[in-house]
Write a protein that holds these residues in place. Structure first.
Motif, mmCIF file in Angstrom:
data_model
loop_
_atom_site.group_PDB
_atom_site.id
_atom_site.type_symbol
_atom_site.label_atom_id
_atom_site.label_comp_id
_atom_site.label_asym_id
_atom_site.label_seq_id
_atom_site.Cartn_x
_atom_site.Cartn_y
_atom_site.Cartn_z
ATOM 1 N N ALA A 1 0.825 -1.211 0.000
ATOM 2 C CA ALA A 1 0.000 0.000 0.000
ATOM 3 C C ALA A 1 0.862 1.266 0.000
ATOM 4 O O ALA A 1 1.897 1.300 0.678
ATOM 5 C CB ALA A 1 -0.902 -0.007 1.226
ATOM 6 N N PRO A 2 0.456 2.303 -0.743
ATOM 7 C CA PRO A 2 -0.737 2.359 -1.617
ATOM 8 C C PRO A 2 -0.469 1.690 -2.963
ATOM 9 O O PRO A 2 0.545 1.946 -3.593
ATOM 10 C CB PRO A 2 -0.945 3.862 -1.798
ATOM 11 C CG PRO A 2 0.433 4.445 -1.677
ATOM 12 C CD PRO A 2 1.180 3.584 -0.695
ATOM 13 N N HIS A 3 -1.399 0.848 -3.362
ATOM 14 C CA HIS A 3 -1.251 0.064 -4.581
ATOM 15 C C HIS A 3 -2.268 0.564 -5.609
ATOM 16 O O HIS A 3 -3.472 0.413 -5.417
ATOM 17 C CB HIS A 3 -1.493 -1.403 -4.252
ATOM 18 C CG HIS A 3 -1.184 -2.346 -5.374
ATOM 19 N ND1 HIS A 3 -0.468 -1.965 -6.491
ATOM 20 C CD2 HIS A 3 -1.506 -3.652 -5.563
ATOM 21 C CE1 HIS A 3 -0.362 -2.997 -7.304
ATOM 22 N NE2 HIS A 3 -0.989 -4.030 -6.773
ATOM 23 N N PRO A 4 -1.828 1.170 -6.714
ATOM 24 C CA PRO A 4 -2.766 1.796 -7.651
ATOM 25 C C PRO A 4 -3.712 0.829 -8.339
ATOM 26 O O PRO A 4 -4.721 1.251 -8.895
ATOM 27 C CB PRO A 4 -1.839 2.483 -8.672
ATOM 28 C CG PRO A 4 -0.526 1.777 -8.551
ATOM 29 C CD PRO A 4 -0.423 1.364 -7.120
ATOM 30 N N ALA A 5 -3.410 -0.470 -8.307
ATOM 31 C CA ALA A 5 -4.290 -1.430 -8.975
ATOM 32 C C ALA A 5 -5.546 -1.717 -8.162
ATOM 33 O O ALA A 5 -6.500 -2.299 -8.679
ATOM 34 C CB ALA A 5 -3.541 -2.731 -9.238
ATOM 35 N N LEU A 6 -5.574 -1.320 -6.896
ATOM 36 C CA LEU A 6 -6.738 -1.586 -6.053
ATOM 37 C C LEU A 6 -7.853 -0.596 -6.340
ATOM 38 O O LEU A 6 -7.611 0.534 -6.761
ATOM 39 C CB LEU A 6 -6.351 -1.502 -4.578
ATOM 40 C CG LEU A 6 -5.334 -2.527 -4.071
ATOM 41 C CD1 LEU A 6 -5.051 -2.300 -2.610
ATOM 42 C CD2 LEU A 6 -5.854 -3.946 -4.305
ATOM 43 N N ASP A 7 -9.088 -1.026 -6.064
ATOM 44 C CA ASP A 7 -10.214 -0.122 -6.258
ATOM 45 C C ASP A 7 -10.226 0.925 -5.140
ATOM 46 O O ASP A 7 -9.633 0.724 -4.068
ATOM 47 C CB ASP A 7 -11.528 -0.910 -6.275
ATOM 48 C CG ASP A 7 -11.825 -1.568 -4.934
ATOM 49 O OD1 ASP A 7 -12.397 -0.900 -4.062
ATOM 50 O OD2 ASP A 7 -11.470 -2.753 -4.764
ATOM 51 N N PRO A 8 -10.891 2.070 -5.362
ATOM 52 C CA PRO A 8 -10.851 3.157 -4.366
ATOM 53 C C PRO A 8 -11.355 2.757 -2.985
ATOM 54 O O PRO A 8 -10.803 3.207 -1.974
ATOM 55 C CB PRO A 8 -11.746 4.233 -5.007
ATOM 56 C CG PRO A 8 -11.704 3.965 -6.464
ATOM 57 C CD PRO A 8 -11.586 2.479 -6.590
ATOM 58 N N GLU A 9 -12.406 1.919 -2.908
ATOM 59 C CA GLU A 9 -12.919 1.507 -1.598
ATOM 60 C C GLU A 9 -11.878 0.717 -0.815
ATOM 61 O O GLU A 9 -11.712 0.909 0.394
ATOM 62 C CB GLU A 9 -14.189 0.660 -1.778
ATOM 63 C CG GLU A 9 -15.370 1.409 -2.375
ATOM 64 C CD GLU A 9 -16.085 2.262 -1.357
ATOM 65 O OE1 GLU A 9 -15.562 2.421 -0.240
ATOM 66 O OE2 GLU A 9 -17.168 2.775 -1.694
ATOM 67 N N ALA A 10 -11.177 -0.197 -1.498
ATOM 68 C CA ALA A 10 -10.141 -0.977 -0.831
ATOM 69 C C ALA A 10 -8.994 -0.085 -0.380
ATOM 70 O O ALA A 10 -8.427 -0.278 0.702
ATOM 71 C CB ALA A 10 -9.624 -2.079 -1.757
ATOM 72 N N LEU A 11 -8.643 0.899 -1.186
ATOM 73 C CA LEU A 11 -7.585 1.840 -0.800
ATOM 74 C C LEU A 11 -7.972 2.610 0.459
ATOM 75 O O LEU A 11 -7.146 2.801 1.363
ATOM 76 C CB LEU A 11 -7.305 2.813 -1.941
ATOM 77 C CG LEU A 11 -6.496 2.268 -3.114
ATOM 78 C CD1 LEU A 11 -6.581 3.204 -4.313
ATOM 79 C CD2 LEU A 11 -5.031 2.084 -2.707
ATOM 80 N N HIS B 1 1.214 3.570 10.377
ATOM 81 C CA HIS B 1 1.968 4.206 9.292
ATOM 82 C C HIS B 1 1.155 5.377 8.740
ATOM 83 O O HIS B 1 0.525 5.262 7.676
ATOM 84 C CB HIS B 1 2.267 3.204 8.177
ATOM 85 C CG HIS B 1 3.063 2.010 8.617
ATOM 86 N ND1 HIS B 1 4.398 2.102 8.958
ATOM 87 C CD2 HIS B 1 2.706 0.704 8.783
ATOM 88 C CE1 HIS B 1 4.830 0.900 9.307
ATOM 89 N NE2 HIS B 1 3.828 0.042 9.216
ATOM 90 N N PRO B 2 1.131 6.517 9.448
ATOM 91 C CA PRO B 2 0.268 7.633 9.028
ATOM 92 C C PRO B 2 0.572 8.160 7.626
ATOM 93 O O PRO B 2 -0.346 8.547 6.910
ATOM 94 C CB PRO B 2 0.515 8.703 10.100
ATOM 95 C CG PRO B 2 1.772 8.293 10.792
ATOM 96 C CD PRO B 2 1.859 6.821 10.690
ATOM 97 N N ASP B 3 1.840 8.170 7.225
ATOM 98 C CA ASP B 3 2.176 8.675 5.888
ATOM 99 C C ASP B 3 1.624 7.760 4.798
ATOM 100 O O ASP B 3 1.068 8.232 3.794
ATOM 101 C CB ASP B 3 3.695 8.824 5.736
ATOM 102 C CG ASP B 3 4.251 9.926 6.614
ATOM 103 O OD1 ASP B 3 3.467 10.808 7.030
ATOM 104 O OD2 ASP B 3 5.468 9.904 6.899
ATOM 105 N N ARG B 4 1.797 6.457 4.962
ATOM 106 C CA ARG B 4 1.253 5.511 3.981
ATOM 107 C C ARG B 4 -0.271 5.525 4.010
ATOM 108 O O ARG B 4 -0.924 5.366 2.976
ATOM 109 C CB ARG B 4 1.778 4.106 4.258
ATOM 110 C CG ARG B 4 3.274 3.952 3.991
ATOM 111 C CD ARG B 4 3.756 2.566 4.381
ATOM 112 N NE ARG B 4 3.073 1.536 3.616
ATOM 113 C CZ ARG B 4 2.886 0.292 4.048
ATOM 114 N NH1 ARG B 4 3.307 -0.059 5.251
ATOM 115 N NH2 ARG B 4 2.275 -0.599 3.284
ATOM 116 N N SER B 5 -0.845 5.699 5.188
ATOM 117 C CA SER B 5 -2.297 5.802 5.298
ATOM 118 C C SER B 5 -2.802 6.998 4.499
ATOM 119 O O SER B 5 -3.774 6.887 3.732
ATOM 120 C CB SER B 5 -2.691 5.951 6.771
ATOM 121 O OG SER B 5 -4.051 6.303 6.896
#
Length: 404
Positions: A266-276, A287-291
């Motif tokens: 994460a963040p993985h651009p292939a995932l749909d927006p809800e999963a992200l 991991h606040p920055d990755r979140s």
């Protein structure tokens, strides 16, 4: 419900047809299931084993990802976020029971477990051919549980583990105490509850893993099939019960690998927006920055209403805690522009920023007037309307006092 009733009718007719025609040589249950009756210190028990290479694909997902899941990813998936050591052995567990009510009258007549053994994944199923075989079942399970460091379940915290603990207590066996536990229902709800009709394992495995069960026996009918077996002592539909349980175990491993891999990347651009957005919530406290990166990518890739507005409010609250008022106001303004529904919260916060931070009473009144008009158009509750009317009157008084 209609599907379950249709399936139940089909099962009953199949059993009745078999009882009318006496077979010349009925296969034993262990032969039919390719299992074996094994001796324990407390009696005999039917055990069925299946082994799969780690390259085995359950739907579109390989089992290998679960074996390679990192301790950090597993900790994020666990209920309490507790740390797990490198190389810990996890037992994937699912039960088939005589009912869903729980309590002392409910038995786990089939317990399926799965675990990695080198380059293979073994599914082992323990079956009570009669209720008096429970001591043998509990003996085997107690010995097996000692060999592992934690469980992976789906709603195990709410059902499977409390039920097994009850059976262990009644059988005067020692159930594992404070043990590491990944209950995948929680992560599944965070990732897919906004998009899927429900988060049952069958729904998630079909949508996420691409696994479709052929002629699957609905879980609600499994107790009926077992009671029919106890009454007639004929295998009939039991192989379908074992297959259902085996698919559950394989889905647990495949889903663990999928989610652990998504957390790591994460963040993985292939995932749909809800999963992200769901990944963002899972990573937020660790991991606040990755979140934040997951949240931004979810918004950029078209997170739909109302999830979009909920996320904007979440991000605005974060900026408010950091006293970054301009950034928070921009997010509240974006949330307030929802085309489908009226939410009073962003309007209230925008008005507060103008009134208390920018000291611009006229701008605050204008915001409240816009909010009140929208609230009336959307037929908001009397409480919401009264709150905005009260705020508007108070701002009017303050402006009059300043002008005077």
């Amino acid at each position: 419900m209609a599907r379950d009733l249709t399936e139940l009718t089909r099962i009953i007719r199949r059993i009745e047809a078999k009882t009318r025609v006496r077979p010349t040589a009925a296969a034993s249950l262990e032969t039919l299931l390719d299992g074996a009756v094994e001796e324990t210190e407390r009696g005999r028990l039917l055990v069925v084993r299946r082994r799969y290479p780690v390259s085995h694909r359950h739907g579109a997902q390989s089992l290998l990802a679960a074996r390679e899941a990192t301790p950090a990813a597993l900790a994020l998936l666990s209920r309490g976020g507790e740390a797990v050591s490198e190389g810990c052995r996890l037992l994937y567990l699912d039960t088939e029971t005589t009912g869903l009510a729980g309590g002392t009258g409910t038995y786990a007549f089939l317990v399926g477990v799965g675990f990695f053994d080198g380059d293979e994944f073994e599914v082992r199923q323990f079956f009570m051919r009669d209720l008096d075989e429970e001591p043998a079942l509990l003996t085997v399970l107690e010995e097996m549980f000692r060999k592992f460091d934690g469980f992976v379940t789906y709603n195990g915290a709410g059902f499977d583990l409390p039920l097994l603990e009850t059976r262990f207590v009644l059988g005067r066996r020692r159930f594992p105490g404070d043990i590491f536990h990944v209950d995948l229902l929680g992560p599944a709800r965070r990732l897919w509850s906004a998009r899927l009709a429900d988060c049952r394992l069958g729904t998630v495995e079909q949508d996420v893993l691409g696994f479709v069960r052929d002629d699957d026996l609905p879980g609600a009918l499994i107790p009926t099939v077992y009671f029919e077996y106890l009454r007639r002592k004929r295998p009939d539909e039991l192989p379908r019960v074992f297959e259902h349980n085996r698919h559950d175990i394989l889905s647990l491993a495949a889903l663990t690998g999928w989610v652990a891999d998504a957390v790591e990347r994460a963040p993985h651009p292939a995932l749909d927006p809800e999963a992200l957005a769901g990944l963002g919530r899972m990573l937020e406290g660790v991991h606040p920055d990755r979140s934040l990166a997951c949240y931004r990518l979810a918004l950029d890739t078209g997170l739909p209403t109302p999830s979009r507005e909920r996320l904007l409010l979440r991000l605005a609250h974060r900026e408010k805690r950091l006293a970054r008022w301009d950034e928070a106001r921009a997010l509240w303004e974006a949330a307030a522009r929802s085309p489908r529904e009226f939410d009073p919260r962003p309007w209230e916060e925008i008005a507060k920023v103008h009134e208390h931070r920018r000291r611009d009473l006229a701008a605050a009144r204008q915001v409240v007037e816009q909010a009140l008009a929208l609230a009336r158009r959307h037929r908001a509750s009397a409480r919401v309307l009264a709150a905005f009317e009260h705020r508007l009157e108070r701002l009017g008084r303050r402006l009059a006092a300043v002008s005077g």
